[in-house]
Motif scaffolding. Structure first.
Motif, PDB file in Angstrom:
ATOM      1  N   THR A 121     -26.337 -78.321 -24.843  1.00 14.93           N
ATOM      2  CA  THR A 121     -25.566 -78.982 -23.783  1.00 14.93           C
ATOM      3  C   THR A 121     -26.454 -79.745 -22.811  1.00 14.93           C
ATOM      4  OG1 THR A 121     -25.601 -76.896 -22.541  1.00 14.93           O
ATOM      5  CG2 THR A 121     -23.640 -77.362 -23.863  1.00 14.93           C
ATOM      6  N   GLU A 122     -27.731 -79.440 -22.758  1.00 17.18           N
ATOM      7  CA  GLU A 122     -28.623 -80.180 -21.868  1.00 17.18           C
ATOM      8  C   GLU A 122     -28.777 -81.636 -22.302  1.00 17.18           C
ATOM      9  OE1 GLU A 122     -32.319 -78.191 -21.500  1.00 17.18           O
ATOM     10  OE2 GLU A 122     -31.484 -76.431 -20.483  1.00 17.18           O
ATOM     11  N   ASN A 123     -28.458 -81.926 -23.556  1.00 14.76           N
ATOM     12  CA  ASN A 123     -28.574 -83.287 -24.068  1.00 14.76           C
ATOM     13  C   ASN A 123     -27.235 -84.015 -24.134  1.00 14.76           C
ATOM     14  OD1 ASN A 123     -31.349 -83.083 -24.500  1.00 14.76           O
ATOM     15  ND2 ASN A 123     -31.061 -82.189 -26.523  1.00 14.76           N
ATOM     16  N   ALA A 167     -21.269 -87.904 -25.405  1.00 11.30           N
ATOM     17  CA  ALA A 167     -22.423 -88.651 -25.904  1.00 11.30           C
ATOM     18  C   ALA A 167     -23.644 -87.744 -25.883  1.00 11.30           C
ATOM     19  CB  ALA A 167     -22.671 -89.888 -25.053  1.00 11.30           C
ATOM     20  N   GLU A 168     -24.523 -87.956 -26.846  1.00 11.57           N
ATOM     21  CA  GLU A 168     -25.721 -87.126 -26.962  1.00 11.57           C
ATOM     22  C   GLU A 168     -26.973 -87.993 -26.860  1.00 11.57           C
ATOM     23  OE1 GLU A 168     -27.630 -83.807 -30.037  1.00 11.57           O
ATOM     24  OE2 GLU A 168     -26.159 -85.276 -30.744  1.00 11.57           O
ATOM     25  N   LYS A 169     -27.963 -87.527 -26.119  1.00 15.96           N
ATOM     26  CA  LYS A 169     -29.230 -88.252 -26.028  1.00 15.96           C
ATOM     27  C   LYS A 169     -29.812 -88.415 -27.423  1.00 15.96           C
ATOM     28  CE  LYS A 169     -32.269 -87.050 -22.997  1.00 15.96           C
ATOM     29  NZ  LYS A 169     -33.118 -86.226 -22.096  1.00 15.96           N
ATOM     30  N   PHE A 170     -30.177 -89.639 -27.742  1.00 16.36           N
ATOM     31  CA  PHE A 170     -30.565 -89.976 -29.100  1.00 16.36           C
ATOM     32  C   PHE A 170     -31.788 -90.881 -29.038  1.00 16.36           C
ATOM     33  CE2 PHE A 170     -30.100 -93.094 -32.625  1.00 16.36           C
ATOM     34  CZ  PHE A 170     -30.114 -92.233 -33.710  1.00 16.36           C
ATOM     35  N   VAL A 171     -32.847 -90.544 -29.759  1.00 14.20           N
ATOM     36  CA  VAL A 171     -34.057 -91.352 -29.770  1.00 14.20           C
ATOM     37  C   VAL A 171     -33.977 -92.338 -30.920  1.00 14.20           C
ATOM     38  CG1 VAL A 171     -36.557 -91.364 -29.960  1.00 14.20           C
ATOM     39  CG2 VAL A 171     -35.412 -89.479 -28.784  1.00 14.20           C
ATOM     40  N   ILE A 184     -34.337 -94.297 -25.682  1.00 12.73           N
ATOM     41  CA  ILE A 184     -33.312 -93.260 -25.716  1.00 12.73           C
ATOM     42  C   ILE A 184     -31.981 -93.884 -25.302  1.00 12.73           C
ATOM     43  CG2 ILE A 184     -32.515 -91.105 -24.690  1.00 12.73           C
ATOM     44  CD1 ILE A 184     -35.407 -90.321 -24.304  1.00 12.73           C
ATOM     45  N   CYS A 185     -30.930 -93.585 -26.042  1.00 12.43           N
ATOM     46  CA  CYS A 185     -29.599 -94.032 -25.650  1.00 12.43           C
ATOM     47  C   CYS A 185     -28.656 -92.840 -25.749  1.00 12.43           C
ATOM     48  CB  CYS A 185     -29.115 -95.185 -26.529  1.00 12.43           C
ATOM     49  SG  CYS A 185     -28.894 -94.763 -28.272  1.00 12.43           S
ATOM     50  N   LEU A 186     -27.460 -93.015 -25.204  1.00 14.13           N
ATOM     51  CA  LEU A 186     -26.437 -91.972 -25.292  1.00 14.13           C
ATOM     52  C   LEU A 186     -25.556 -92.298 -26.492  1.00 14.13           C
ATOM     53  CD1 LEU A 186     -25.525 -91.495 -21.528  1.00 14.13           C
ATOM     54  CD2 LEU A 186     -27.176 -90.252 -22.922  1.00 14.13           C
ATOM     55  N   TYR A 187     -25.793 -91.586 -27.578  1.00 14.81           N
ATOM     56  CA  TYR A 187     -25.126 -91.851 -28.849  1.00 14.81           C
ATOM     57  C   TYR A 187     -23.744 -91.203 -28.841  1.00 14.81           C
ATOM     58  CZ  TYR A 187     -24.360 -91.893 -33.900  1.00 14.81           C
ATOM     59  OH  TYR A 187     -23.848 -92.088 -35.151  1.00 14.81           O
ATOM     60  N   ALA A 188     -22.718 -92.046 -28.979  1.00 15.38           N
ATOM     61  CA  ALA A 188     -21.369 -91.544 -28.765  1.00 15.38           C
ATOM     62  C   ALA A 188     -20.420 -91.779 -29.927  1.00 15.38           C
ATOM     63  CB  ALA A 188     -20.775 -92.181 -27.507  1.00 15.38           C
ATOM     64  N   GLY A 189     -20.833 -92.507 -30.947  1.00 12.23           N
ATOM     65  CA  GLY A 189     -19.880 -92.770 -32.012  1.00 12.23           C
ATOM     66  C   GLY A 189     -20.556 -93.009 -33.334  1.00 12.23           C
TER      67      GLY A 189
END
Length: 398
Positions: free
Chosen positions: A311-313, A331-335, A344-349
């Motif tokens: 959940t921290e990500n 959304a999940e932090k994604f490298v 790093i972006c917030l990967y949501a889909g």
């Protein structure tokens, strides 16, 4: 011409020289750093003292033994005639503006991150906040795999429409890529439209430009311009019925022997909050983002999936579009390691616009409004789809 010199107490000197016509030559000197910056017409030159040249980085400074080094030192330009290497090097130095740019206050900056579409296809959009707060600098990212041999709308606004043509990758099992863009735009006359196509030759990998069906290297008329800046890059500017133009860059790439195209919105200040499309729906529209702190949802996931999430990500993204239903998703932090950017972006889909994972009953909305099929168009320059905003009345003379 006459010089206008302004000296500042921090050692900065600005000299403005009025030349013929409206040309102004501007020189900025920083004595403490030993750097002089000169702007003349559309050219900028940076001069540095020899003793500090090995200590500089950036587009004009990161040179080691005569070769250019990227920001992460993974992209090396050892051939200045290789436009692909040059583009990769330049992209590596893109930076966020100091503050998130807001609607009316949105201004152009020298180099800042653009909204992009690249890869299989991978979408990335900057986040905009009502109060301008920048607790984090991540952008929103999502995937729309679409279907091969189909057109999908990326941007739909009152006076501009951008479609992308999907084709299968070399190995169709790996998904699809974009091989062409069709841009339909109303010119400054307000009663005529121009069709601009930028495609990637699937034999050479070069960009090809066609305007109203005629192949060319440059076009400029009634506020619309399109230019091939090299074999691998095109610039398109359209007025979108506003005073400031909408500027787009399209690049033709070869990544691991796979041709694919990249689309950048370089200047989108005039995109209306009501604009739509797979990418355009996030421009100048308020979103909120907050950390996701509810661990209880993990218990609802299968154990083999639960182990991959922390959940921290995780973040909750909420959007309330002017002409649509509010929606929220996780959304999940994604490298982004696949393009060597390390961003790093917030990967949501995933796959077709998400959500990336079906979890949290209150956060199961799709990232995009509706389904990806709602954005399919019939042809390269067709403007009709479920959420179209384009006004065909501006094309009465076509």
């Amino acid at each position: 011409g006459d010089d206008e010199i302004t000296e500042y107490t921090n050692g900065l000197t600005v000299t403005r020289t009025n030349l013929s016509g409206s040309l102004i030559n501007v020189t900025i000197s920083v004595r403490a750093l030993g750097i002089r910056i000169v702007r003349y017409s559309n050219r900028i030159s940076i001069f540095a003292k020899p003793e500090i040249t090995g200590e500089l980085c950036g587009l004009c400074g990161n040179i080691k033994n005569g070769i250019l080094i990227s920001s992460d030192e993974m992209i090396v330009v050892n051939d200045l005639a290789n436009q692909y290497q040059i583009d990769r090097f330049a992209d590596s130095w893109q930076r966020e503006p100091r503050y998130q740019i807001l609607r009316e206050d949105r201004i152009d900056c020298a180099v800042c991150r653009n909204d992009t579409v690249i890869g299989d296809p991978f979408f990335e959009a900057n986040l905009w906040f009502e109060d301008g707060s920048r607790e984090f600098s991540y952008s929103l990212c999502y995937e729309i795999h679409g279907r091969s041999n189909r057109h999908f709308n990326l941007i739909s606004d009152t006076c501009v429409s951008v479609n992308a043509y999907y084709i299968a990758m070399n190995d169709p099992m790996n998904g699809n890529i974009i091989s062409a863009f069709g841009i339909r735009a109303v010119d400054n006359s307000g009663s005529s439209c121009t069709n601009i196509e930028v495609s990637q030759n699937q034999t050479t990998g070069y960009c090809e430009l066609r305007v109203d069906g005629v192949q060319t290297s440059a076009y400029s008329m009634n506020g619309i311009s399109a230019t091939l800046r090299s074999s691998y890059k095109a610039r398109v500017s359209v007025p979108n019925c506003e005073q400031l133009p909408l500027v787009m860059w399209i690049k033709c790439r070869n990544i691991q022997d796979q041709f694919m195209m990249r689309f950048d919105i370089m200047r989108g200040v005039n995109l209306r909050p009501t604009s739509h499309g797979l990418l355009g729906q996030f421009w100048n529209v308020q979103l909120t983002a907050r950390r996701f702190t509810n661990d209880s949802f993990l218990m609802d996931l299968p154990e083999d999936i639960r182990q991959y999430y922390n959940t921290e990500n995780l973040w909750v993204i909420s959007i309330d579009p002017p002409n649509g239903e509010p929606r929220s998703f996780i959304a999940e932090k994604f490298v982004r390691s696949w393009d060597n950017s390390k961003e790093i972006c917030l990967y949501a889909g995933n796959s077709q616009g998400g959500p990336a994972v079906e979890y949290g009953k209150d956060y199961r909305d799709s990232v995009i409004e509706g389904r990806y099929k709602d954005y399919q168009t019939d042809q390269r320059f067709s403007t009709e789809f479920t959420y179209s905003q384009f006004d065909e009345d501006g094309c009465l003379n076509v």
